[in-house]
Design a protein around this motif. Structure first.
Motif, mmCIF file in Angstrom:
data_model
loop_
_atom_site.group_PDB
_atom_site.id
_atom_site.type_symbol
_atom_site.label_atom_id
_atom_site.label_comp_id
_atom_site.label_asym_id
_atom_site.label_seq_id
_atom_site.Cartn_x
_atom_site.Cartn_y
_atom_site.Cartn_z
ATOM 1 N N HIS A 77 0.851 -1.197 0.000
ATOM 2 C CA HIS A 77 0.000 0.000 0.000
ATOM 3 C C HIS A 77 0.882 1.241 0.000
ATOM 4 N N HIS A 79 1.284 3.937 1.970
ATOM 5 C CA HIS A 79 1.782 4.689 3.127
ATOM 6 C C HIS A 79 3.307 4.814 3.043
ATOM 7 N N HIS A 82 6.021 2.099 3.805
ATOM 8 C CA HIS A 82 6.068 0.884 2.978
ATOM 9 C C HIS A 82 6.517 1.176 1.549
ATOM 10 N N HIS A 151 -7.563 -1.564 5.970
ATOM 11 C CA HIS A 151 -6.656 -0.541 6.507
ATOM 12 C C HIS A 151 -7.215 0.838 6.128
ATOM 13 N N ASP A 175 -0.724 -4.259 6.706
ATOM 14 C CA ASP A 175 -1.288 -3.334 7.701
ATOM 15 C C ASP A 175 -2.801 -3.544 7.670
HETATM 16 ZN ZN ZN Z 1 -0.238 1.632 6.546
#
Ligand code: ZN
Ligand code: ZN
Ligand code: ZN
Length: 273
Positions: A77, A79, A82, A151, A175
């Motif tokens: 994902h 964020h 990551h 998430h 996550d």
């Molecule tokens: Zn995350």
């Protein structure tokens, strides 16, 4: 399959910069770290290496562990913790195939693959391939399946990595809250090793502005809405019948007497599946 836990911390990591809490101080004393999330998987049959998520701590993680540079990467994902490590591949490699989900995220209006492609448009080394969730694809001589998890508000995926020759299986929760869809649980089931998001113990749920959720027998399996508690992650491990489980994506908010207990992971752990 040789699995190295490069980064086992949450978005600030442990020790957190500028923090003198007992857990951060203990980590400094013991010389252990939980840097931002990333996992290295080596296919020992072929020598190929796969990077799962690109941590902003990439350089430090590879320097510390001596892990070989990856032949491919997967992004779960978008964020920061990551994704933003992808910038590190400038001048290190000629080409890094990056796999990410191809389905449109209603929150961002584009898929994770499209977001990564746009963000790293300036970097020729990053070559993005969209992959259909819950559909297996091959890279590094391994079979990978991205599985939708929860998430909010953005799309995020767990991951299954299987060696078709040896049958070794690694599952990552990604996550996620405890509210993982059944089809994803079915795909994650029965791993040799499960890496499960367990950001804090359930006892800290009252400290979250939204409290805990997915309450089972009075215990919140989810901290707020985005991450599992330790108890949620352990319950997931039981539900999936994992042979071994390591808890990851850990915050420095764990009380110091719980922060380094089993099965909480620290950076640099290696598993042979
Ligand atoms: Zn995350
Ligand atoms: Zn701290
Ligand atoms: Zn994260």
């Amino acid at each position: 399959m040789r699995v190295t836990l490069l980064g086992t911390g949450d978005t600030t990591g442990t020790p957190t910069v500028g923090c003198d809490c007992a857990t951060c101080e203990r980590a400094r004393d013991r010389g252990v770290e939980r840097s931002r999330f990333s996992v290295h998987v080596e296919n020992e049959r072929t020598g190929d290496c796969l990077l799962i998520d690109a941590s902003p701590d990439f350089r430090h993680q590879f320097a510390e562990t001596g892990a070989d540079l990856p032949d491919a990467a997967v992004i779960t994902h978008i964020h920061f913790d990551h994704l933003d490590g992808l910038g590190n591949f400038y001048r290190l490699l000629d080409d890094l195939p990056v796999h990410a989900a191809s389905e449109v995220d209603p929150f961002t209006g584009e898929s994770v693959a499209d977001s990564v492609r746009e963000r790293y448009d300036y970097l020729d080394v990053v070559d993005v391939f969209g992959q259909e969730p819950l559909t297996t694809f091959s890279t590094c001589g391994l079979e990978l399946t991205l599985v939708p998890v929860e998430h909010p508000p953005m799309a995020c995926y767990g991951l299954v990595v299987e060696d078709p020759e040896t049958g070794a299986k690694l599952s990552l929760s990604g996550d996620t809250s405890y509210d993982i869809p059944q089809a994803s649980r079915d795909a994650l089931r029965d791993p040799d090793l499960l890496l499960a998001d367990a950001i804090v113990p359930a006892s800290l749920a009252p400290k979250h502005p939204m409290g805990g959720s997915d309450v089972v027998d009075g215990v919140p399996m989810t901290f707020g809405t985005k991450h599992m508690t330790r108890e949620g992650a352990l319950r997931l491990s039981e539900d999936l019948d994992a042979d071994e489980t390591r808890l990851v994506h850990l915050a420095h908010y764990y009380p110091v007497n719980e922060a380094f207990a089993e099965p909480l992971a620290v950076d640099g752990e290696v598993y042979e599946l």
